[in-house]
Scaffold this motif. Structure first.
Motif, PDB file in Angstrom:
ATOM      1  N   LEU A 144     -68.060 -22.103 -28.778  1.00 20.73           N
ATOM      2  CA  LEU A 144     -68.483 -20.874 -29.450  1.00 20.73           C
ATOM      3  C   LEU A 144     -67.630 -19.696 -28.984  1.00 20.73           C
ATOM      4  O   LEU A 144     -67.271 -18.821 -29.783  1.00 20.73           O
ATOM      5  N   LEU A 145     -67.306 -19.700 -27.712  1.00 19.66           N
ATOM      6  CA  LEU A 145     -66.422 -18.656 -27.185  1.00 19.66           C
ATOM      7  C   LEU A 145     -65.032 -18.734 -27.814  1.00 19.66           C
ATOM      8  O   LEU A 145     -64.424 -17.714 -28.136  1.00 19.66           O
ATOM      9  N   GLU A 146     -64.529 -19.954 -27.981  1.00 17.18           N
ATOM     10  CA  GLU A 146     -63.218 -20.134 -28.617  1.00 17.18           C
ATOM     11  C   GLU A 146     -63.229 -19.619 -30.046  1.00 17.18           C
ATOM     12  O   GLU A 146     -62.266 -18.976 -30.496  1.00 17.18           O
ATOM     13  N   ALA A 147     -64.299 -19.912 -30.763  1.00 12.04           N
ATOM     14  CA  ALA A 147     -64.400 -19.455 -32.152  1.00 12.04           C
ATOM     15  C   ALA A 147     -64.552 -17.940 -32.221  1.00 12.04           C
ATOM     16  O   ALA A 147     -64.005 -17.292 -33.124  1.00 12.04           O
ATOM     17  N   GLU A 148     -65.264 -17.376 -31.264  1.00  9.29           N
ATOM     18  CA  GLU A 148     -65.463 -15.924 -31.237  1.00  9.29           C
ATOM     19  C   GLU A 148     -64.129 -15.193 -31.059  1.00  9.29           C
ATOM     20  O   GLU A 148     -63.923 -14.098 -31.621  1.00  9.29           O
ATOM     21  N   LYS A 149     -63.218 -15.788 -30.302  1.00  3.60           N
ATOM     22  CA  LYS A 149     -61.912 -15.173 -30.061  1.00  3.60           C
ATOM     23  C   LYS A 149     -61.096 -15.025 -31.336  1.00  3.60           C
ATOM     24  O   LYS A 149     -60.231 -14.145 -31.425  1.00  3.60           O
ATOM     25  N   ILE A 150     -61.334 -15.890 -32.321  1.00  2.00           N
ATOM     26  CA  ILE A 150     -60.547 -15.820 -33.557  1.00  2.00           C
ATOM     27  C   ILE A 150     -61.403 -15.299 -34.730  1.00  2.00           C
ATOM     28  O   ILE A 150     -61.027 -15.456 -35.890  1.00  2.00           O
ATOM     29  N   LEU A 184     -62.875 -23.620 -42.195  1.00  2.00           N
ATOM     30  CA  LEU A 184     -62.010 -24.787 -41.994  1.00  2.00           C
ATOM     31  C   LEU A 184     -60.698 -24.397 -41.323  1.00  2.00           C
ATOM     32  O   LEU A 184     -60.214 -25.105 -40.427  1.00  2.00           O
ATOM     33  N   LEU A 185     -60.125 -23.274 -41.724  1.00  2.32           N
ATOM     34  CA  LEU A 185     -58.887 -22.830 -41.080  1.00  2.32           C
ATOM     35  C   LEU A 185     -59.147 -22.455 -39.624  1.00  2.32           C
ATOM     36  O   LEU A 185     -58.313 -22.718 -38.754  1.00  2.32           O
ATOM     37  N   GLY A 186     -60.306 -21.863 -39.353  1.00  2.49           N
ATOM     38  CA  GLY A 186     -60.659 -21.545 -37.970  1.00  2.49           C
ATOM     39  C   GLY A 186     -60.815 -22.798 -37.131  1.00  2.49           C
ATOM     40  O   GLY A 186     -60.307 -22.880 -36.004  1.00  2.49           O
ATOM     41  N   ALA A 187     -61.523 -23.789 -37.680  1.00  2.00           N
ATOM     42  CA  ALA A 187     -61.680 -25.063 -36.965  1.00  2.00           C
ATOM     43  C   ALA A 187     -60.330 -25.724 -36.749  1.00  2.00           C
ATOM     44  O   ALA A 187     -60.055 -26.282 -35.670  1.00  2.00           O
ATOM     45  N   ALA A 188     -59.465 -25.666 -37.766  1.00  2.00           N
ATOM     46  CA  ALA A 188     -58.129 -26.263 -37.654  1.00  2.00           C
ATOM     47  C   ALA A 188     -57.327 -25.597 -36.531  1.00  2.00           C
ATOM     48  O   ALA A 188     -56.625 -26.271 -35.766  1.00  2.00           O
ATOM     49  N   ARG A 189     -57.429 -24.284 -36.426  1.00  2.00           N
ATOM     50  CA  ARG A 189     -56.683 -23.560 -35.376  1.00  2.00           C
ATOM     51  C   ARG A 189     -57.147 -23.987 -33.989  1.00  2.00           C
ATOM     52  O   ARG A 189     -56.317 -24.210 -33.082  1.00  2.00           O
ATOM     53  N   ILE A 190     -58.449 -24.102 -33.812  1.00  2.00           N
ATOM     54  CA  ILE A 190     -58.971 -24.517 -32.501  1.00  2.00           C
ATOM     55  C   ILE A 190     -58.583 -25.966 -32.203  1.00  2.00           C
ATOM     56  O   ILE A 190     -58.155 -26.291 -31.085  1.00  2.00           O
ATOM     57  N   LEU A 200     -69.121 -17.299 -39.763  1.00  2.00           N
ATOM     58  CA  LEU A 200     -67.814 -17.955 -39.692  1.00  2.00           C
ATOM     59  C   LEU A 200     -67.584 -18.543 -38.301  1.00  2.00           C
ATOM     60  O   LEU A 200     -67.035 -19.645 -38.158  1.00  2.00           O
ATOM     61  N   VAL A 201     -68.002 -17.817 -37.295  1.00  2.00           N
ATOM     62  CA  VAL A 201     -67.870 -18.277 -35.910  1.00  2.00           C
ATOM     63  C   VAL A 201     -68.709 -19.534 -35.698  1.00  2.00           C
ATOM     64  O   VAL A 201     -68.249 -20.521 -35.109  1.00  2.00           O
ATOM     65  N   ILE A 202     -69.942 -19.498 -36.188  1.00  2.00           N
ATOM     66  CA  ILE A 202     -70.850 -20.637 -36.039  1.00  2.00           C
ATOM     67  C   ILE A 202     -70.282 -21.866 -36.735  1.00  2.00           C
ATOM     68  O   ILE A 202     -70.249 -22.966 -36.164  1.00  2.00           O
ATOM     69  N   GLY A 203     -69.826 -21.690 -37.969  1.00  2.00           N
ATOM     70  CA  GLY A 203     -69.293 -22.820 -38.732  1.00  2.00           C
ATOM     71  C   GLY A 203     -68.081 -23.448 -38.085  1.00  2.00           C
ATOM     72  O   GLY A 203     -67.989 -24.678 -37.958  1.00  2.00           O
ATOM     73  N   ALA A 204     -67.127 -22.627 -37.657  1.00  2.00           N
ATOM     74  CA  ALA A 204     -65.910 -23.154 -37.029  1.00  2.00           C
ATOM     75  C   ALA A 204     -66.238 -23.879 -35.733  1.00  2.00           C
ATOM     76  O   ALA A 204     -65.733 -24.976 -35.462  1.00  2.00           O
ATOM     77  N   ALA A 205     -67.104 -23.263 -34.916  1.00  2.00           N
ATOM     78  CA  ALA A 205     -67.459 -23.869 -33.627  1.00  2.00           C
ATOM     79  C   ALA A 205     -68.143 -25.222 -33.826  1.00  2.00           C
ATOM     80  O   ALA A 205     -67.817 -26.206 -33.140  1.00  2.00           O
ATOM     81  N   VAL A 238     -65.710 -27.971 -35.026  1.00  2.00           N
ATOM     82  CA  VAL A 238     -64.874 -28.433 -33.908  1.00  2.00           C
ATOM     83  C   VAL A 238     -65.671 -29.375 -33.007  1.00  2.00           C
ATOM     84  O   VAL A 238     -65.208 -30.476 -32.655  1.00  2.00           O
ATOM     85  N   GLN A 239     -66.877 -28.960 -32.622  1.00  2.00           N
ATOM     86  CA  GLN A 239     -67.681 -29.790 -31.726  1.00  2.00           C
ATOM     87  C   GLN A 239     -68.047 -31.119 -32.382  1.00  2.00           C
ATOM     88  O   GLN A 239     -68.068 -32.167 -31.722  1.00  2.00           O
ATOM     89  N   ASN A 240     -68.308 -31.083 -33.691  1.00  2.00           N
ATOM     90  CA  ASN A 240     -68.616 -32.324 -34.401  1.00  2.00           C
ATOM     91  C   ASN A 240     -67.437 -33.291 -34.387  1.00  2.00           C
ATOM     92  O   ASN A 240     -67.599 -34.496 -34.173  1.00  2.00           O
ATOM     93  N   VAL A 241     -66.245 -32.757 -34.600  1.00  2.00           N
ATOM     94  CA  VAL A 241     -65.050 -33.604 -34.563  1.00  2.00           C
ATOM     95  C   VAL A 241     -64.867 -34.211 -33.176  1.00  2.00           C
ATOM     96  O   VAL A 241     -64.623 -35.420 -33.034  1.00  2.00           O
ATOM     97  N   LEU A 242     -64.994 -33.388 -32.154  1.00  2.00           N
ATOM     98  CA  LEU A 242     -64.797 -33.882 -30.788  1.00  2.00           C
ATOM     99  C   LEU A 242     -65.798 -34.989 -30.458  1.00  2.00           C
ATOM    100  O   LEU A 242     -65.442 -35.993 -29.825  1.00  2.00           O
TER     101      LEU A 242
END
Length: 400
Positions: free
Chosen positions: A8-14, A114-120, A378-383, A386-390
């Motif tokens: 969530l912190l990573e997503a907040e940064k972007i 999706l672009l946010g998740a892709a960046r992380i 947007l932060v919630i969705g990207a985070a 990412v966590q789901n993929v991991l």
């Protein structure tokens, strides 16, 4: 004080970057299969991030891929790209600049997430055991881009082991999500009924076959399908939205056309309803001395989630957001969603991303001229993506 989850912190940064992307898409909406500027902007972002991609997939669609350091599963994330033919009436700086077109269903947010998740995930590429595919899909609101993308091979080479999607919803506050086990969205069918009779002067009705009266009988009889033929424990909707016929008030109409939609949640009910409509239409017309044509155009298939994948999404959301931020939805939506075609191909989970905020006045339903989102989502969705993929890339988490 509760510790904020690292993803969530990573997503907040972007967040600012994602907001900028979302607002740019919102100001420049494009309809299904016309998403040329949208495609080009997504390509720019993928190039900036150094992510491999293929364009021209099912028209304006894009396939991106992030390859991990070693072999493993392949997880796909999907976002739809198209806008709606609706005039944007919001008084905001990022209001649509295109008359009569608007991102009134949140696809601009889906692309930004999706672009946010892709960046992380690109930043974690060396840690990934497996691959991540990025599906930027056109025409969800119109002809449906999911099926053509599948036919173009996006689920293969490497084969997708699981696919995830989300949709913003004003029914849930920003910062929370809704999940659904099993049936998530309905299937759809468009129907057209053409009734044929015989014209005559209104003063001599005995010389004609009245398709207006015939249409009335058909409409009344169609209402019995859901109430008397469909199991009460199942769900179905039969709606006639338009009716056209006749030429003059003193002439018996010899032709009437009715157009509508059918929504069902399972294939057996779908077959039953379509069969009963055709039977009723044909026999009512014959009984009244006329004839009928029944035309069915098959729409999207039903969206059915995979329980094991939903379990993982639920566990991750509870870990990242908190137990009280995850809602298990009890009822499926009778709206349609062409993510269903991806779900038929691989284990999947499609979930609702809350975007409502009463304090900010963000309360309006999708497909409405005042629709907007609380951009905190947007932060919630990207985070979460990412966590789901991991989690899904971890072998011990699940298997099929």
């Amino acid at each position: 004080m509760k510790k904020v989850h690292s993803v969530l912190l990573e997503a907040e940064k972007i967040k600012d970057w994602m907001v900028e992307i979302r607002r740019d898409f919102h100001m420049n909406p494009e309809l299904g299969m016309e998403e040329f500027r949208t495609r080009d902007k997504i390509v720019e972002y993928l190039q900036e991030m150094g992510i491999e991609y293929i364009t021209g997939v099912a028209g304006t669609g894009i396939l991106g891929i992030i390859r991990g350091r070693e072999d493993g599963k392949t997880i796909a994330l999907r976002a739809d790209m198209d806008a709606l033919p609706i005039q944007d009436e919001k008084a905001v700086p990022y209001r649509s600049t295109v008359p009569g077109k608007m991102h009134a269903c949140g696809h601009d947010a889906h692309m930004a997430v999706l672009l946010g998740a892709a960046r992380i995930l690109k930043g974690k590429q060396e840690q990934l055991k497996g691959n991540v595919k990025l599906f930027f899909q056109p025409a969800e609101e119109t002809v449906g881009g999911a099926k053509p993308m599948i036919e173009a091979g996006v689920m293969e080479e490497p084969r997708v082991d699981a696919v995830l999607g989300l949709h913003v919803t004003p029914e849930i506050p920003a910062g929370e999500i809704g999940i659904k086990y099993g049936q998530m969205n309905a299937s759809s069918d468009s129907i057209k009924i053409i009734l044929h009779g015989k014209s005559s002067h209104g003063a001599y009705p005995q010389d004609g076959v009245d398709t207006i009266m015939m249409a009335g009988q058909v409409l009344t009889s169609l209402q019995t399908i859901v109430s008397r033929n469909v199991d009460p424990r199942s769900s179905a909707v039969v709606t006639i939205g338009t009716i056209n016929g006749g030429t003059q008030g003193n002439i018996i109409a010899d032709k009437v056309e009715l157009v509508g939609t059918v929504r069902t949640l399972d294939s057996d009910t779908r077959s039953l309803v379509i069969s009963r409509i055709e039977e009723i239409v044909t026999k009512v017309a014959e009984a009244m001395g006329g004839s009928a044509q029944f035309i069915r155009e098959e729409g999207y298939t039903a969206l059915i989630n995979t329980d094991k994948i939903v379990d993982i999404v639920k566990a991750n959301a509870e870990k990242v957001l908190g137990l009280d931020k995850v809602h298990v939805l009890k009822q499926a939506s009778l709206g349609v969603e062409d993510f269903a075609y991806f779900a038929k191909e691989s284990p999947s989970a499609f979930y609702r991303l809350g975007c409502r905020n009463y304090k900010k006045g963000i309360i309006h339903d999708a497909h409405y001229c005042l629709f907007d989102i609380d951009e905190d989502c947007l932060v919630i969705g990207a985070a979460l993506q990412v966590q789901n993929v991991l989690s899904l890339l971890e072998e011990e988490q699940w298997s099929y």
